[in-house]
Design an enzyme around this catalytic site. Structure first.
Site, PDB file in Angstrom:
ATOM      1  N   LYS A 136     -66.223 -40.982  30.334  1.00 58.87           N
ATOM      2  CA  LYS A 136     -65.156 -39.980  30.412  1.00 58.87           C
ATOM      3  C   LYS A 136     -65.737 -38.573  30.555  1.00 58.87           C
ATOM      4  CE  LYS A 136     -63.212 -37.913  27.212  1.00 58.87           C
ATOM      5  NZ  LYS A 136     -62.764 -37.631  25.854  1.00 58.87           N
ATOM      6  N   ASP A 154     -58.536 -40.017  28.900  1.00 62.46           N
ATOM      7  CA  ASP A 154     -58.762 -39.747  27.481  1.00 62.46           C
ATOM      8  C   ASP A 154     -57.575 -40.303  26.699  1.00 62.46           C
ATOM      9  OD1 ASP A 154     -56.658 -38.042  27.861  1.00 62.46           O
ATOM     10  OD2 ASP A 154     -57.610 -36.314  26.913  1.00 62.46           O
TER      11      ASP A 154
END
Ligand code: SF4
Length: 298
Positions: A136, A154
């Site tokens: 991420k 997220d």
């Protein structure tokens, strides 16, 4: 698994496909959110990377409180490379996991200097080689700093995409960030990935919050799968007698204390009546239905 329900049909009679939901959500959020961007404060690619590493499991607000002093003390990867974990720790002690993050940052600085000539690698794969940089984080930095097409997922993107119905259900349910990423990348045009990431985060942070989504003020209700299901939950019942049992079945009219369990068509386990199997079960004490709508958190 495809589930055909009335929630899949919009007011104009057309089906709310996942693609159509995504289009509606992005165009609506675009009108409401000016210049969607990260709320982390930074002035260089290096500062962005530091801020994103610090933001793991932490709020952007808290990170923004510590980074000014951090960047003054360690203004470049070179400065960071010369620092020890112990020297970095005081600057990050008020963010989550400060020990680990101080260690990651010290090692990341050394890697950038020793392995990448002092400049941040400009690919997702290169960024992922750095300490403290997972999938991420690498995608966020690549997308924001280097304009590489990426759609990082997220906690906010994960929750909002699932609630809205941008993801599949049943056997194909997107129960991990990786699955959400794969599924929403197929329905959002590549050129919109970076913007979609920020729009969904900001919507999740300020409206579709984890604990209490503000559906009353949300402009996405016409397309939202979670909202549609919430609307279909039965209203609470008045006048139940808790002395007769902890639960009441509104289908067969019986009270009982030991409920059965039933998995509904969306794969959600529901409280069921042990006599007739109905899921029209209510808490006798409060009159509230026991039925729940699947929600998603990571
Ligand atoms: S309607 Fe509610 S659940 Fe759906 S996106 Fe909006 S705030 Fe979230």
């Amino acid at each position: 698994m495809s589930i055909s329900t009335s929630e899949s049909v919009a007011e104009d009679g057309r089906r709310w496909s996942r693609t159509r939901r995504a289009r509606f959500a992005l165009s609506t959020l675009r009108e409401r959110i000016d210049e969607p961007a990260t709320e982390l404060r930074y002035e260089s690619e290096y500062e962005l990377l530091v801020a994103v590493i610090l933001s793991a499991q932490c709020t952007d607000q808290r990170v923004n409180e510590v980074t000014p002093a951090f960047f003054e003390a360690f203004p470049s990867p070179q400065a960071l490379a010369e620092a020890t974990q112990e020297e970095i720790f005081p600057y990050v002690q008020s963010v989550t996991y400060p020990n680990n993050k101080a260690g990651y940052l010290a090692e990341m600085g050394r890697q950038v200097v020793d392995d990448f000539g002092g400049a941040l690698p400009e690919t997702i794969a290169g960024l992922r080689e750095l300490q403290g940089v997972g999938r991420k984080t690498a995608q966020v930095v690549a997308s924001v700093a280097f304009e590489i097409d990426a759609l990082p997922v997220d906690t906010h993107v994960f929750r909002v995409a699932n609630r809205l119905g941008l993801t599949k259900e049943g056997a194909d349910a997107a129960d991990t960030p990786r699955k959400v990423e794969r599924q929403i990348k197929r329905i959002i045009p590549k050129a919109d990935w970076g913007e979609a990431h920020h729009l969904l985060i900001l919507h999740g942070r300020y409206t579709c919050t984890a604990r209490s989504p503000d559906c009353q003020r949300c402009p996405l209700t016409p397309a939202c799968r979670y909202y549609a299901r919430k609307q279909r939950l039965p209203a609470s019942l008045d006048g139940l007698d808790a002395a007769q049992g902890a639960f009441f079945c509104n289908t067969c009219g019986r009270y009982f204390d030991a409920p059965a369990a039933h998995t509904d068509r969306y794969g959600q386990e529901q409280t069921a009546c042990p006599s007739c199997g109905s899921m029209q079960v209510f808490e006798a004490e409060t009159g509230e239905p026991t039925k729940t709508v699947p929600d998603y958190r990571v």
